[in-house]
Design a protein around this motif. Structure first.
Motif, PDB file in Angstrom:
ATOM      1  N   ARG B  15      49.772  66.710  58.177  1.00 48.67           N
ATOM      2  CA  ARG B  15      48.934  67.683  57.467  1.00 48.67           C
ATOM      3  C   ARG B  15      49.723  68.464  56.426  1.00 48.67           C
ATOM      4  O   ARG B  15      49.176  68.885  55.404  1.00 48.67           O
ATOM      5  CB  ARG B  15      48.251  68.635  58.451  1.00 48.67           C
ATOM      6  N   ARG B  18      49.869  66.198  53.452  1.00 50.37           N
ATOM      7  CA  ARG B  18      48.521  65.982  52.963  1.00 50.37           C
ATOM      8  C   ARG B  18      48.064  67.187  52.140  1.00 50.37           C
ATOM      9  O   ARG B  18      47.604  67.066  51.021  1.00 50.37           O
ATOM     10  CB  ARG B  18      47.572  65.764  54.141  1.00 50.37           C
ATOM     11  N   LYS B  19      48.273  68.351  52.714  1.00 51.50           N
ATOM     12  CA  LYS B  19      47.834  69.575  52.045  1.00 51.50           C
ATOM     13  C   LYS B  19      48.559  69.763  50.719  1.00 51.50           C
ATOM     14  O   LYS B  19      47.972  70.130  49.700  1.00 51.50           O
ATOM     15  CB  LYS B  19      48.096  70.760  52.969  1.00 51.50           C
ATOM     16  N   ARG B  22      47.328  66.943  48.147  1.00 50.25           N
ATOM     17  CA  ARG B  22      45.908  66.898  47.791  1.00 50.25           C
ATOM     18  C   ARG B  22      45.539  67.801  46.620  1.00 50.25           C
ATOM     19  O   ARG B  22      44.580  67.520  45.909  1.00 50.25           O
ATOM     20  CB  ARG B  22      45.089  67.329  48.997  1.00 50.25           C
ATOM     21  N   THR B  23      46.281  68.883  46.453  1.00 50.81           N
ATOM     22  CA  THR B  23      45.893  69.798  45.375  1.00 50.81           C
ATOM     23  C   THR B  23      46.153  69.200  43.998  1.00 50.81           C
ATOM     24  O   THR B  23      45.597  69.661  43.013  1.00 50.81           O
ATOM     25  CB  THR B  23      46.637  71.140  45.471  1.00 50.81           C
ATOM     26  N   ARG B  24      47.034  68.185  43.909  1.00 53.62           N
ATOM     27  CA  ARG B  24      47.327  67.634  42.586  1.00 53.62           C
ATOM     28  C   ARG B  24      46.994  66.166  42.445  1.00 53.62           C
ATOM     29  O   ARG B  24      46.920  65.651  41.334  1.00 53.62           O
ATOM     30  CB  ARG B  24      48.813  67.768  42.261  1.00 53.62           C
ATOM     31  N   LEU B  25      46.858  65.463  43.567  1.00 51.64           N
ATOM     32  CA  LEU B  25      46.666  64.018  43.485  1.00 51.64           C
ATOM     33  C   LEU B  25      45.410  63.594  44.228  1.00 51.64           C
ATOM     34  O   LEU B  25      44.852  64.355  45.016  1.00 51.64           O
ATOM     35  CB  LEU B  25      47.877  63.291  44.089  1.00 51.64           C
ATOM     36  N   GLU B  26      45.020  62.361  43.982  1.00 52.31           N
ATOM     37  CA  GLU B  26      43.839  61.839  44.646  1.00 52.31           C
ATOM     38  C   GLU B  26      44.261  61.142  45.938  1.00 52.31           C
ATOM     39  O   GLU B  26      45.179  60.331  45.947  1.00 52.31           O
ATOM     40  CB  GLU B  26      43.175  60.832  43.692  1.00 52.31           C
ATOM     41  N   ASP B  36      47.502  60.950  37.914  1.00 52.13           N
ATOM     42  CA  ASP B  36      48.018  60.919  36.555  1.00 52.13           C
ATOM     43  C   ASP B  36      48.380  62.367  36.242  1.00 52.13           C
ATOM     44  O   ASP B  36      47.507  63.195  36.057  1.00 52.13           O
ATOM     45  CB  ASP B  36      46.893  60.408  35.628  1.00 52.13           C
ATOM     46  N   VAL B  37      49.676  62.690  36.258  1.00 51.85           N
ATOM     47  CA  VAL B  37      50.085  64.092  36.152  1.00 51.85           C
ATOM     48  C   VAL B  37      51.048  64.289  34.989  1.00 51.85           C
ATOM     49  O   VAL B  37      51.559  63.317  34.418  1.00 51.85           O
ATOM     50  CB  VAL B  37      50.768  64.572  37.456  1.00 51.85           C
ATOM     51  N   THR B  38      51.303  65.522  34.667  1.00 55.74           N
ATOM     52  CA  THR B  38      52.281  65.808  33.618  1.00 55.74           C
ATOM     53  C   THR B  38      53.681  65.745  34.246  1.00 55.74           C
ATOM     54  O   THR B  38      53.817  65.916  35.459  1.00 55.74           O
ATOM     55  CB  THR B  38      52.064  67.200  33.023  1.00 55.74           C
ATOM     56  N   GLN B  41      54.341  68.722  36.372  1.00 56.56           N
ATOM     57  CA  GLN B  41      53.673  68.720  37.683  1.00 56.56           C
ATOM     58  C   GLN B  41      54.449  67.857  38.672  1.00 56.56           C
ATOM     59  O   GLN B  41      54.568  68.189  39.846  1.00 56.56           O
ATOM     60  CB  GLN B  41      52.247  68.184  37.547  1.00 56.56           C
ATOM     61  N   SER B  83      38.629  57.614  39.624  1.00 60.02           N
ATOM     62  CA  SER B  83      37.221  57.741  39.261  1.00 60.02           C
ATOM     63  C   SER B  83      36.858  59.202  39.019  1.00 60.02           C
ATOM     64  O   SER B  83      37.286  60.082  39.750  1.00 60.02           O
ATOM     65  CB  SER B  83      36.345  57.173  40.379  1.00 60.02           C
ATOM     66  N   ARG B  84      36.090  59.438  37.957  1.00 62.08           N
ATOM     67  CA  ARG B  84      35.705  60.825  37.658  1.00 62.08           C
ATOM     68  C   ARG B  84      34.298  61.122  38.113  1.00 62.08           C
ATOM     69  O   ARG B  84      33.677  62.069  37.672  1.00 62.08           O
ATOM     70  CB  ARG B  84      35.793  61.055  36.161  1.00 62.08           C
ATOM     71  N   PHE B  85      33.770  60.260  38.969  1.00 62.86           N
ATOM     72  CA  PHE B  85      32.385  60.439  39.396  1.00 62.86           C
ATOM     73  C   PHE B  85      32.301  60.472  40.916  1.00 62.86           C
ATOM     74  O   PHE B  85      33.002  59.746  41.598  1.00 62.86           O
ATOM     75  CB  PHE B  85      31.523  59.304  38.845  1.00 62.86           C
TER      76      PHE B  85
END
Lengths: 330, 86
Positions: B15, B18-19, B22-26, B36-38, B41, B83-85
């Protein structure tokens, strides 16, 4: 580069372990990377609470809400991270100063006409003949530089738009037709598609303006009214030919959309959910497309172009440096 | 930048990662994150991972200059990565 995210599913949006979680009514919960989110679009029936809004607020993510049949309903904008009384005062002063306001409005209209013309020039080389309209638009762009009031400028813009929309029907592959631009509600498929794309362009501009201290309600070309973000309308007019019209031509002419993707209600015609997903997919890809920027000498995406346009306007308002509205150069 | 991070850590510590991720990645699969990060980041992410690391934690970070350099083929159900949907 943060991306937009669109939620079509119905469900709950909540904060969980410092990020966003969507509990879909059908399907697994899904987590969104909050730090990699630009704007959130809600198309489905979504409930959320203040903790979710608080998280969006912390990360400066605007939420654009689309209601029944994806009519744009409004936006929840995060608490401003850029507050600058100075900018707002200068913006209003610029608006109030006849000649400064006219200068900006002229640049905006000239850019808008330029971008309309660029679209026609593209299709002129692809089996259509628009020489007359191209000349007319050139003349109108020149005429815009000589107008002496914002009202007469708007007249020039209306003439340009009329000539421009007149070519749509020729460009659009059958059975799509656009002989008259009608909205509220859109009367046929092409009008419905264009209305939806225009609304998306508008929200893209709202998000871009929110990243600056400019007040979105005070526009230069449009008259500030109530309940409307006139500055967003101003910027959207520059980008509609690039982000909305061109995407529409592409979707229709490549036959990515058919009449099955629309449904006619009692009065008016609207995109179905499948149709909207197709359109948004293409729209998002267009925002990601990059071009080499001459002044920045690097590749920037179309989405960044909207942002640089707004930055340029802000710089102009604050320092008097030249305003460079985006004129398609590629 | 393209990033793919996988980890294999004791069950009670999953966890934590994971935590953090998760805030920056899928979160594409159990203990697999994509994004896809800078470059900035990514530095942050690596820094945060290092701060959490214990002896039996194994974390691997794959990266590439742009997401365009990396092809993938997805089999079975599950969302397309990026995916953005929803």
């Amino acid at each position: 580069m943060p991306n937009n995210h669109h939620i079509f599913a119905d469900g709950d949006l909540r904060r969980s372990e410092d990020t966003l979680r969507i509990d879909r009514l059908d399907g697994e919960p899904k987590y969104l990377a909050i730090e990699n989110l630009d704007s959130l679009y809600l198309h489905g029936q979504v409930t959320f609470n203040t903790r979710a809004l608080g998280l969006l607020n912390e990360h400066g993510v605007p939420v654009h809400i689309f209601g029944w049949n994806d009519y744009y309903r409004g936006s929840y904008l995060p608490k401003r991270s850029h507050v600058s009384g100075n900018t707002v005062v200068e913006q209003v002063r610029t608006y109030d100063d006849r000649s400064r306001r006219l200068g900006i409005a002229t640049d905006m209209i000239a850019a808008s006409i330029h971008n309309m013309r660029a679209n026609l020039r593209y299709y002129n080389t692809r089996g259509h003949k628009f020489t007359d309209v191209l000349d007319e638009l050139s003349a109108l762009k020149d005429r815009a530089q000589t107008e002496s009031s914002v009202e007469s400028l708007r007249g020039v813009e209306a003439l340009a738009r009329k000539a421009y929309y007149g070519c749509f029907d020729v460009i659009l592959r059958d059975p799509f037709e656009l002989t008259r631009r009608e909205y509220n509600p859109p009367s046929n498929e092409a009008n419905a598609l264009l209305s939806f794309l225009n609304a998306m362009t508008y929200t893209t501009c709202v998000s871009a303006i929110r990243k600056t201290a400019l007040d979105p309600t005070v526009g230069f070309m449009h008259e500030p009214g109530e309940r409307r973000f006139t500055l967003s309308l101003d910027i959207a007019d520059i980008f509609k030919p690039i982000l909305a019209d061109r995407v529409m031509f592409r979707l229709v002419n490549r036959q990515q959309l058919s009449f099955d993707d629309f449904e006619s209600e009692l009065d008016g015609c609207l995109l179905t959910e499948v149709g909207r997903a197709t359109v948004l997919d293409e729209y998002e890809q267009t925002l990601d497309e990059t071009v080499e920027h001459p002044r920045l000498s690097r590749h920037v995406s179309y989405k960044t172009l909207v942002q640089t346009d707004v930055y340029s306007l802000k710089k102009h308002v604050l320092t008097g440096e030249d305003y460079h509205p985006t004129e398609r150069w590629w | 930048m393209f990033v793919l991070i996988v980890y294999d850590v004791p069950a009670d510590r999953t966890r934590i990662y994971r935590k953090l991720l998760r805030t920056r990645l899928e979160h594409i699969q159990q203990s697999v994150f994509y994004g896809d990060v800078t470059p900035g980041q990514l530095v942050d992410i690596k820094h945060d991972i290092e701060a959490q690391l214990r002896d039996d934690d194994s974390v691997i970070v794959f990266e590439a200059e742009t997401a365009g350099f990396v092809d993938y083929t997805a089999y079975g159900p599950g969302d397309e990565p990026g995916s953005r949907f929803t």
